[in-house]
Design a protein around this motif. Sequence first.
Motif, PDB file in Angstrom:
ATOM      1  N   ARG A  34      -8.741  -6.515   4.763  1.00 39.15           N
ATOM      2  CA  ARG A  34      -7.518  -5.742   5.137  1.00 39.15           C
ATOM      3  C   ARG A  34      -6.678  -6.831   6.125  1.00 39.15           C
ATOM      4  N   VAL A  35      -7.387  -7.674   6.905  1.00 44.11           N
ATOM      5  CA  VAL A  35      -6.717  -8.735   7.535  1.00 44.11           C
ATOM      6  C   VAL A  35      -5.954  -9.557   6.467  1.00 44.11           C
ATOM      7  N   GLY A  36      -6.571  -9.820   5.417  1.00 44.85           N
ATOM      8  CA  GLY A  36      -5.900 -10.762   4.265  1.00 44.85           C
ATOM      9  C   GLY A  36      -4.652 -10.171   4.033  1.00 44.85           C
ATOM     10  N   LEU A  37      -4.843  -8.665   3.486  1.00 42.42           N
ATOM     11  CA  LEU A  37      -3.533  -7.816   3.005  1.00 42.42           C
ATOM     12  C   LEU A  37      -2.530  -8.002   4.236  1.00 42.42           C
ATOM     13  N   ALA A  38      -3.173  -7.679   5.357  1.00 43.02           N
ATOM     14  CA  ALA A  38      -1.921  -7.643   6.644  1.00 43.02           C
ATOM     15  C   ALA A  38      -1.416  -8.947   6.848  1.00 43.02           C
ATOM     16  N   GLN A  39      -1.880 -10.359   6.595  1.00 41.88           N
ATOM     17  CA  GLN A  39      -1.046 -11.516   6.614  1.00 41.88           C
ATOM     18  C   GLN A  39      -0.107 -11.431   5.289  1.00 41.88           C
ATOM     19  N   ALA A  40      -0.473 -10.942   4.316  1.00 44.72           N
ATOM     20  CA  ALA A  40       0.215 -11.048   3.121  1.00 44.72           C
ATOM     21  C   ALA A  40       1.637 -10.150   3.412  1.00 44.72           C
ATOM     22  N   ILE A  41       1.707  -9.162   3.899  1.00 47.51           N
ATOM     23  CA  ILE A  41       2.723  -8.135   4.110  1.00 47.51           C
ATOM     24  C   ILE A  41       3.623  -8.596   5.343  1.00 47.51           C
ATOM     25  N   ILE A  42       3.027  -9.208   6.310  1.00 44.16           N
ATOM     26  CA  ILE A  42       3.495  -9.308   7.637  1.00 44.16           C
ATOM     27  C   ILE A  42       4.950  -9.506   7.770  1.00 44.16           C
ATOM     28  N   HIS A  43       5.563 -10.430   6.832  1.00 44.87           N
ATOM     29  CA  HIS A  43       7.011 -10.904   6.537  1.00 44.87           C
ATOM     30  C   HIS A  43       7.745  -9.910   5.715  1.00 44.87           C
ATOM     31  N   GLN A  44       7.246  -8.820   5.405  1.00 45.17           N
ATOM     32  CA  GLN A  44       7.792  -8.042   4.345  1.00 45.17           C
ATOM     33  C   GLN A  44       8.297  -8.800   3.217  1.00 45.17           C
ATOM     34  N   PRO A  45       7.525  -9.362   2.446  1.00 48.57           N
ATOM     35  CA  PRO A  45       7.985 -10.064   1.169  1.00 48.57           C
ATOM     36  C   PRO A  45       8.415  -9.031   0.148  1.00 48.57           C
ATOM     37  N   GLN A  46       9.153  -9.363  -0.641  1.00 51.56           N
ATOM     38  CA  GLN A  46       9.753  -8.537  -1.761  1.00 51.56           C
ATOM     39  C   GLN A  46       8.648  -8.553  -2.932  1.00 51.56           C
ATOM     40  N   VAL A  47       8.016  -9.857  -3.091  1.00 51.77           N
ATOM     41  CA  VAL A  47       7.090 -10.065  -4.276  1.00 51.77           C
ATOM     42  C   VAL A  47       5.594 -10.313  -3.522  1.00 51.77           C
ATOM     43  N   LEU A  48       4.686  -9.426  -3.973  1.00 50.80           N
ATOM     44  CA  LEU A  48       3.323  -9.404  -3.541  1.00 50.80           C
ATOM     45  C   LEU A  48       2.280 -10.056  -4.770  1.00 50.80           C
ATOM     46  N   ILE A  49       1.756 -11.070  -4.225  1.00 53.36           N
ATOM     47  CA  ILE A  49       0.778 -11.632  -5.454  1.00 53.36           C
ATOM     48  C   ILE A  49      -0.661 -11.417  -4.776  1.00 53.36           C
ATOM     49  N   LEU A  50      -1.533 -10.593  -5.405  1.00 49.21           N
ATOM     50  CA  LEU A  50      -2.938 -10.185  -4.455  1.00 49.21           C
ATOM     51  C   LEU A  50      -3.913 -10.342  -5.780  1.00 49.21           C
ATOM     52  N   ASP A  51      -4.943 -11.451  -5.256  1.00 52.04           N
ATOM     53  CA  ASP A  51      -5.919 -11.733  -6.209  1.00 52.04           C
ATOM     54  C   ASP A  51      -7.379 -11.042  -5.761  1.00 52.04           C
ATOM     55  N   GLU A  52      -7.547 -10.115  -6.693  1.00 49.40           N
ATOM     56  CA  GLU A  52      -8.726  -9.202  -6.376  1.00 49.40           C
ATOM     57  C   GLU A  52      -8.764  -8.592  -4.973  1.00 49.40           C
ATOM     58  N   PRO A  53      -7.649  -7.906  -4.684  1.00 49.44           N
ATOM     59  CA  PRO A  53      -7.450  -7.413  -3.271  1.00 49.44           C
ATOM     60  C   PRO A  53      -8.454  -6.224  -2.704  1.00 49.44           C
ATOM     61  N   THR A  54      -9.207  -5.619  -3.922  1.00 55.55           N
ATOM     62  CA  THR A  54     -10.060  -4.488  -3.549  1.00 55.55           C
ATOM     63  C   THR A  54     -11.414  -4.924  -3.817  1.00 55.55           C
ATOM     64  N   ASN A 101     -14.328   4.711   0.075  1.00 48.26           N
ATOM     65  CA  ASN A 101     -13.235   4.986   1.179  1.00 48.26           C
ATOM     66  C   ASN A 101     -12.153   4.041   1.087  1.00 48.26           C
ATOM     67  N   GLN A 102     -12.650   2.847   1.527  1.00 50.44           N
ATOM     68  CA  GLN A 102     -11.571   1.784   1.885  1.00 50.44           C
ATOM     69  C   GLN A 102     -10.827   1.484   0.549  1.00 50.44           C
ATOM     70  N   LEU A 103     -11.385   1.689  -0.407  1.00 46.76           N
ATOM     71  CA  LEU A 103     -10.840   1.439  -1.877  1.00 46.76           C
ATOM     72  C   LEU A 103      -9.708   2.246  -2.006  1.00 46.76           C
ATOM     73  N   SER A 104      -9.835   3.630  -1.674  1.00 48.03           N
ATOM     74  CA  SER A 104      -8.714   4.641  -1.954  1.00 48.03           C
ATOM     75  C   SER A 104      -7.782   4.487  -0.969  1.00 48.03           C
ATOM     76  N   ASP A 105      -7.999   3.756   0.472  1.00 48.90           N
ATOM     77  CA  ASP A 105      -6.893   3.537   1.464  1.00 48.90           C
ATOM     78  C   ASP A 105      -6.204   2.500   0.770  1.00 48.90           C
ATOM     79  N   ILE A 106      -6.875   1.416   0.477  1.00 48.46           N
ATOM     80  CA  ILE A 106      -5.920   0.304   0.259  1.00 48.46           C
ATOM     81  C   ILE A 106      -5.389   0.313  -1.136  1.00 48.46           C
TER      82      ILE A 106
END
Length: 235
Positions: A139-159, A165-170
Amino acid sequence: MSVIVRNLAKHYGEQKAVNQISFEAKPGRILGFLGPNGAGKSTTMKMLTGYLQPTSGEAEIAGKSVQLAPLEIKKLIGYLPENTPLYLEMYVREFLSFVAETYGLKNVSQRVEEVIKLVGLVQEQHKKIGMLSKGYKQRVGLAQAIIHQPQVLILDEPTSGLDPNQLSDIRALIKNLGSDRTVIISTHIMQEVEALCDDVIIINKGVLVANSSVADLKKEHPTASLEEIFKKLTR
Ligand SMILES: Nc1ncnc2c1ncn2[C@@H]1O[C@H](COP(=O)(O)OP(=O)(O)OP(=O)(O)O)[C@@H](O)[C@H]1O
């Protein structure tokens, strides 16, 4: 902002880790990037983010070349690398403030507050990153990826490593982010593709073997599940 990849290749000596692949990821759509272990997914993602130089070919984000405008590109994209590399000695809030400052954001503490809520880190926000469980590190990794509100997200195995429970939230968060952004997500979980992705590309030994919408891929193989389609194309 579209991501356009043309004949992208990365060779390590004799090995063609990525061999002349071309595809496009479009805004408002989530693109699932699938392939067996070692197929070339992370290598491709690293080239899209400017972390690795391609051997040949090009990647373009919002009309700008990743190779020619690496700094501009980094402002436009959020990247969650494989295995979520983080500064384990830093506290959650301290790390996210550091990332926000690196991007030159105004109202750093307000934005840190927002992303902490968005990714569900409120309970853990005062801990050191090294003390967090795997799912919360993710989740911290995801937070740092979206903090600057980027228009493009590249997520390498984010879940990877998340409990159900976490899986459905994320997943819900990624789905939500994908409604007005361009998202590329690599995964080994076929249900995730069903639940999240509009489009799908499959890579096998560095070569693209599928590139279409999830709906069209299923139409092409009407009697097969996604798992069976994946197996058929990557054997
Ligand atoms: N620095 C490197 N030097 C040599 N070979 C490399 C290097 N990095 C990756 N490779 C090779 O390139 C191929 C593609 O690796 P990559 O990490 O992109 O696969 P992947 O699809 O992300 O796999 P996984 O699903 O296991 O994460 C592999 O055979 C890997 O061993």
